[in-house]
Scaffold this motif. Structure first.
Motif, short mmCIF file in Angstrom:
data_model
loop_
_atom_site.label_atom_id
_atom_site.label_comp_id
_atom_site.label_asym_id
_atom_site.label_seq_id
_atom_site.Cartn_x
_atom_site.Cartn_y
_atom_site.Cartn_z
N MET A 81 -14.56 112.07 36.83
CA MET A 81 -14.29 112.14 35.40
C MET A 81 -14.64 110.82 34.75
SD MET A 81 -10.11 111.95 35.29
CE MET A 81 -10.11 112.09 33.50
N LEU A 82 -14.95 110.88 33.49
CA LEU A 82 -15.22 109.68 32.72
C LEU A 82 -13.89 108.95 32.51
CD1 LEU A 82 -17.44 109.54 29.55
CD2 LEU A 82 -15.29 108.32 29.64
N THR A 83 -13.88 107.63 32.72
CA THR A 83 -12.64 106.86 32.58
C THR A 83 -12.77 105.87 31.43
OG1 THR A 83 -13.37 105.19 34.18
CG2 THR A 83 -12.10 107.06 35.03
N ALA A 84 -11.64 105.54 30.83
CA ALA A 84 -11.61 104.60 29.71
C ALA A 84 -10.45 103.64 29.87
CB ALA A 84 -11.49 105.35 28.39
N LYS A 85 -10.66 102.40 29.41
CA LYS A 85 -9.61 101.39 29.46
C LYS A 85 -9.65 100.57 28.18
CE LYS A 85 -7.54 97.85 32.42
NZ LYS A 85 -7.65 97.15 33.73
N VAL A 86 -8.49 100.30 27.61
CA VAL A 86 -8.37 99.53 26.38
C VAL A 86 -7.72 98.19 26.71
CG1 VAL A 86 -7.27 99.44 24.10
CG2 VAL A 86 -8.21 101.59 24.95
N VAL A 126 -22.13 116.42 27.29
CA VAL A 126 -21.16 117.36 26.74
C VAL A 126 -20.12 117.70 27.80
CG1 VAL A 126 -20.86 119.67 25.81
CG2 VAL A 126 -22.78 118.30 25.06
N LEU A 127 -20.56 117.91 29.05
CA LEU A 127 -19.61 118.18 30.11
C LEU A 127 -18.75 116.97 30.39
CD1 LEU A 127 -21.70 120.26 32.67
CD2 LEU A 127 -20.05 121.06 30.99
N ALA A 128 -19.37 115.78 30.33
CA ALA A 128 -18.58 114.56 30.56
C ALA A 128 -17.47 114.46 29.54
CB ALA A 128 -19.49 113.33 30.48
N ALA A 129 -17.77 114.83 28.30
CA ALA A 129 -16.74 114.79 27.26
C ALA A 129 -15.64 115.80 27.56
CB ALA A 129 -17.36 115.06 25.90
N ALA A 130 -16.01 116.94 28.09
CA ALA A 130 -15.04 117.99 28.31
C ALA A 130 -14.04 117.63 29.39
CB ALA A 130 -15.76 119.28 28.70
N ILE A 131 -14.43 116.80 30.36
CA ILE A 131 -13.51 116.48 31.44
C ILE A 131 -12.63 115.30 31.12
CG2 ILE A 131 -15.00 117.44 33.21
CD1 ILE A 131 -15.95 114.67 33.88
N VAL A 132 -12.70 114.80 29.91
CA VAL A 132 -11.79 113.73 29.52
C VAL A 132 -10.93 114.22 28.36
CG1 VAL A 132 -13.11 111.78 30.32
CG2 VAL A 132 -13.62 112.73 28.08
#
Length: 225
Positions: A151-156, A5-11
């Motif tokens: 922070m959790l990172t994402a790449k498309v 839940v915290l990981a989601a909050a920081i993204v």
């Protein structure tokens, strides 16, 4: 360990709601990594509230594979398992997704109730109604926990010019299992190989950058003999 839940909050740039929103039909530019964040949150919540293996079953595709440590058809294996007293806990650290949003990958860390730590790679496939279910769950133990990212990172994957259709990969001569898949638009692809001699396994994932594929995951595990 920072919870999901915290990981989601920081993204915040990726999501503002823990529940998946209505998804567009797959197509160029429709990838939404925040949906995988939401799936991970829901997956972990069900594991806590209704049982670890029940959650794994509910979130698994019918074709899903997992390692226990040898490869098994997940649904067949999971339905025979008794629930542990306390569930595994995990945190996604990184996310990748195809341009059309039909395939995604999460990678992160897990902790067992006894304090054992490790890493995982999960490959998610979009279903007909827009939800995601995992098709491969892979991981191993570590001597020390993975460091938590800021922070959790994402790449498309790069949209636009589509990759050329590649010739099917040739499995090693001693492969016991060799399988994989790709997104509908071909911009994200994966394969898993398990050798028959020593149960060594590898998972490779490639993401299209507009001109070529970059290897974003290369997991190699040799079980102790």
């Amino acid at each position: 360990m920072v919870g999901l839940v915290l990981a989601a909050a920081i993204v915040a740039p990726l999501q503002t709601d823990a529940r998946p929103r209505r998804q567009l039909a797959p197509g160029t530019g429709t990838a939404n990594p925040s949906v995988l964040v939401a799936e991970e949150i829901a997956f972990a919540r069900m594991a806590r509230e209704k049982g670890q293996w029940k959650a794994f079953r509910e979130f698994a595709d019918e074709t899903a594979l997992m390692f226990v440590p040898q490869e098994v058809v997940a649904q067949d294996w999971l339905k025979k398992q008794a629930e542990p007293t306390a569930p595994l806990q995990w945190d996604a650290h990184r996310i990748w997704m195809s341009c059309d949003g039909t395939l995604g990958v999460t990678k992160g860390a897990w902790t067992r109730p006894d304090g054992t730590v490790g890493w995982y790679t999960t490959i998610w496939k979009r279903q007909k109604k827009g939800e995601y279910r995992w098709v491969l769950d892979h991981g191993d133990t570590l001597a020390t926990a993975l460091p938590e990212p800021d922070m959790l990172t994402a790449k498309v994957a790069q949209c636009g010019r589509k990759p050329d259709v590649a010739a099917p990969a040739t499995p090693p001569a001693d492969a016991r299992t060799f399988t994989g898949g790709n997104s509908q638009d071909g911009t994200l692809r994966w394969n898993v190989t398990v050798l028959g001699g020593n149960d060594a396994r590898s998972v490779s994932v490639q993401l299209w950058n507009g001109t070529k594929f970059d290897t974003i995951v290369q997991d190699n595990v040799v079980p102790p003999q």
